[in-house]
Design a protein around this motif. Structure first.
Motif, PDB file in Angstrom:
ATOM      1  N   LEU A  32       5.213  -6.186  -5.776  1.00  0.00           N
ATOM      2  CA  LEU A  32       3.931  -5.874  -5.158  1.00  0.00           C
ATOM      3  C   LEU A  32       3.152  -4.850  -5.986  1.00  0.00           C
ATOM      4  O   LEU A  32       1.922  -4.883  -6.019  1.00  0.00           O
ATOM      5  CB  LEU A  32       4.138  -5.344  -3.738  1.00  0.00           C
ATOM      6  CG  LEU A  32       4.753  -6.317  -2.732  1.00  0.00           C
ATOM      7  CD1 LEU A  32       4.996  -5.608  -1.410  1.00  0.00           C
ATOM      8  CD2 LEU A  32       3.880  -7.550  -2.539  1.00  0.00           C
ATOM      9  N   ARG A  33       3.852  -3.968  -6.653  1.00  0.00           N
ATOM     10  CA  ARG A  33       3.191  -2.956  -7.493  1.00  0.00           C
ATOM     11  C   ARG A  33       2.570  -3.565  -8.745  1.00  0.00           C
ATOM     12  O   ARG A  33       1.668  -2.984  -9.342  1.00  0.00           O
ATOM     13  CB  ARG A  33       4.180  -1.862  -7.884  1.00  0.00           C
ATOM     14  CG  ARG A  33       4.521  -0.957  -6.733  1.00  0.00           C
ATOM     15  CD  ARG A  33       5.383   0.218  -7.169  1.00  0.00           C
ATOM     16  NE  ARG A  33       5.614   1.086  -6.030  1.00  0.00           N
ATOM     17  CZ  ARG A  33       6.803   1.504  -5.643  1.00  0.00           C
ATOM     18  NH1 ARG A  33       7.886   1.176  -6.327  1.00  0.00           N
ATOM     19  NH2 ARG A  33       6.927   2.287  -4.598  1.00  0.00           N
ATOM     20  N   LYS A  34       3.032  -4.726  -9.150  1.00  0.00           N
ATOM     21  CA  LYS A  34       2.460  -5.400 -10.323  1.00  0.00           C
ATOM     22  C   LYS A  34       1.139  -6.105  -9.995  1.00  0.00           C
ATOM     23  O   LYS A  34       0.388  -6.470 -10.884  1.00  0.00           O
ATOM     24  CB  LYS A  34       3.459  -6.414 -10.873  1.00  0.00           C
ATOM     25  CG  LYS A  34       4.675  -5.763 -11.473  1.00  0.00           C
ATOM     26  CD  LYS A  34       5.597  -6.779 -12.086  1.00  0.00           C
ATOM     27  CE  LYS A  34       6.768  -6.063 -12.731  1.00  0.00           C
ATOM     28  NZ  LYS A  34       7.529  -6.937 -13.606  1.00  0.00           N
ATOM     29  N   MET A  35       0.885  -6.314  -8.721  1.00  0.00           N
ATOM     30  CA  MET A  35      -0.325  -7.019  -8.297  1.00  0.00           C
ATOM     31  C   MET A  35      -1.495  -6.051  -8.204  1.00  0.00           C
ATOM     32  O   MET A  35      -1.316  -4.864  -7.930  1.00  0.00           O
ATOM     33  CB  MET A  35      -0.084  -7.681  -6.938  1.00  0.00           C
ATOM     34  CG  MET A  35       0.991  -8.729  -6.981  1.00  0.00           C
ATOM     35  SD  MET A  35       1.369  -9.318  -5.316  1.00  0.00           S
ATOM     36  CE  MET A  35       2.716 -10.426  -5.692  1.00  0.00           C
ATOM     37  N   GLU A  36      -2.689  -6.594  -8.429  1.00  0.00           N
ATOM     38  CA  GLU A  36      -3.910  -5.793  -8.357  1.00  0.00           C
ATOM     39  C   GLU A  36      -4.878  -6.413  -7.366  1.00  0.00           C
ATOM     40  O   GLU A  36      -4.804  -7.614  -7.074  1.00  0.00           O
ATOM     41  CB  GLU A  36      -4.566  -5.724  -9.731  1.00  0.00           C
ATOM     42  CG  GLU A  36      -3.709  -5.034 -10.771  1.00  0.00           C
ATOM     43  CD  GLU A  36      -4.380  -4.955 -12.125  1.00  0.00           C
ATOM     44  OE1 GLU A  36      -5.559  -5.364 -12.248  1.00  0.00           O
ATOM     45  OE2 GLU A  36      -3.729  -4.485 -13.069  1.00  0.00           O
ATOM     46  N   ASP A  67      -6.161  -4.894  -1.355  1.00  0.00           N
ATOM     47  CA  ASP A  67      -6.015  -3.444  -1.405  1.00  0.00           C
ATOM     48  C   ASP A  67      -5.658  -3.014  -2.826  1.00  0.00           C
ATOM     49  O   ASP A  67      -5.517  -3.852  -3.712  1.00  0.00           O
ATOM     50  CB  ASP A  67      -4.991  -2.955  -0.375  1.00  0.00           C
ATOM     51  CG  ASP A  67      -3.585  -3.505  -0.611  1.00  0.00           C
ATOM     52  OD1 ASP A  67      -3.343  -4.165  -1.652  1.00  0.00           O
ATOM     53  OD2 ASP A  67      -2.723  -3.289   0.248  1.00  0.00           O
ATOM     54  N   ASP A  68      -5.529  -1.699  -3.007  1.00  0.00           N
ATOM     55  CA  ASP A  68      -5.270  -1.171  -4.354  1.00  0.00           C
ATOM     56  C   ASP A  68      -3.815  -0.812  -4.607  1.00  0.00           C
ATOM     57  O   ASP A  68      -3.402  -0.697  -5.759  1.00  0.00           O
ATOM     58  CB  ASP A  68      -6.146   0.065  -4.601  1.00  0.00           C
ATOM     59  CG  ASP A  68      -7.617  -0.316  -4.652  1.00  0.00           C
ATOM     60  OD1 ASP A  68      -7.960  -1.317  -5.303  1.00  0.00           O
ATOM     61  OD2 ASP A  68      -8.427   0.394  -4.017  1.00  0.00           O
ATOM     62  N   ARG A  80       4.326  -3.809   1.765  1.00  0.00           N
ATOM     63  CA  ARG A  80       3.376  -4.902   1.960  1.00  0.00           C
ATOM     64  C   ARG A  80       2.126  -4.685   1.118  1.00  0.00           C
ATOM     65  O   ARG A  80       1.864  -3.587   0.640  1.00  0.00           O
ATOM     66  CB  ARG A  80       2.957  -4.991   3.434  1.00  0.00           C
ATOM     67  CG  ARG A  80       4.094  -5.335   4.357  1.00  0.00           C
ATOM     68  CD  ARG A  80       3.652  -5.361   5.790  1.00  0.00           C
ATOM     69  NE  ARG A  80       4.706  -5.916   6.632  1.00  0.00           N
ATOM     70  CZ  ARG A  80       4.662  -5.961   7.939  1.00  0.00           C
ATOM     71  NH1 ARG A  80       3.616  -5.487   8.590  1.00  0.00           N
ATOM     72  NH2 ARG A  80       5.656  -6.493   8.627  1.00  0.00           N
ATOM     73  N   ARG A  81       1.357  -5.773   0.984  1.00  0.00           N
ATOM     74  CA  ARG A  81       0.001  -5.717   0.437  1.00  0.00           C
ATOM     75  C   ARG A  81      -0.931  -6.368   1.447  1.00  0.00           C
ATOM     76  O   ARG A  81      -0.574  -7.364   2.090  1.00  0.00           O
ATOM     77  CB  ARG A  81      -0.109  -6.491  -0.889  1.00  0.00           C
ATOM     78  CG  ARG A  81       0.678  -5.939  -2.048  1.00  0.00           C
ATOM     79  CD  ARG A  81       0.277  -4.528  -2.481  1.00  0.00           C
ATOM     80  NE  ARG A  81      -1.089  -4.357  -2.932  1.00  0.00           N
ATOM     81  CZ  ARG A  81      -1.466  -4.252  -4.200  1.00  0.00           C
ATOM     82  NH1 ARG A  81      -0.574  -4.327  -5.170  1.00  0.00           N
ATOM     83  NH2 ARG A  81      -2.719  -4.062  -4.507  1.00  0.00           N
TER      84      ARG A  81
END
Length: 138
Positions: A32-36, A67-68, A80-81
């Protein structure tokens, strides 16, 4: 912008669509941290449910990261994102297998989905999105 596939049972996808979120890899934050913000995610569901689910093998939702940063759900703890989902129809994968570039070996097409979340290229995203959002004959 990056395009992703997230492998999730259909029952969990439905919860995410209803709640406007996604999780990945059993609630861990790494992918999830790799997504923008603005990245697209297509959800692939091998089964209808995690426990005792029937085989489905279909793309079941499509959405955009809204979200960011990932956030941790206070009630249950998974990361989550926030997502904005498109209206779409669940679409079986088999009719698309020969046209998807990320499927390297059609005899072992399911292998790629064992990684949970993975990147795909824009042509594959556009092909799947088109199949999921085109009107169906009655």
């Amino acid at each position: 912008m990056t395009y992703w596939i997230n492998t999730v049972s259909a029952d969990h996808v439905q919860r995410g669509v209803a709640g406007g979120f996604t999780q990945a890899n059993h609630g861990k934050p790494h992918m999830l941290r790799k997504m923008e913000r603005g990245d697209w995610i297509i959800f692939y569901s091998p089964k209808t449910a995690v426990e005792q689910g029937e085989s489905l093998q279909a793309f079941t939702a499509i959405g955009r990261v809204a979200d960011d940063e990932p956030y941790q759900d206070e009630l249950s703890g998974p990361w989550r994102r926030r997502m904005e989902f498109l209206p779409c129809t669940a679409t079986p994968i088999r009719p698309l297998l020969d046209r998807l570039e990320f499927i390297v070996d059609p005899q072992r097409w399911g292998y790629k989905f064992r990684f949970g979340v993975f990147r795909i290229e824009e042509p594959d995203f556009l092909l799947i999105r088109s199949a999921m959002t085109q009107p169906r004959a009655a």
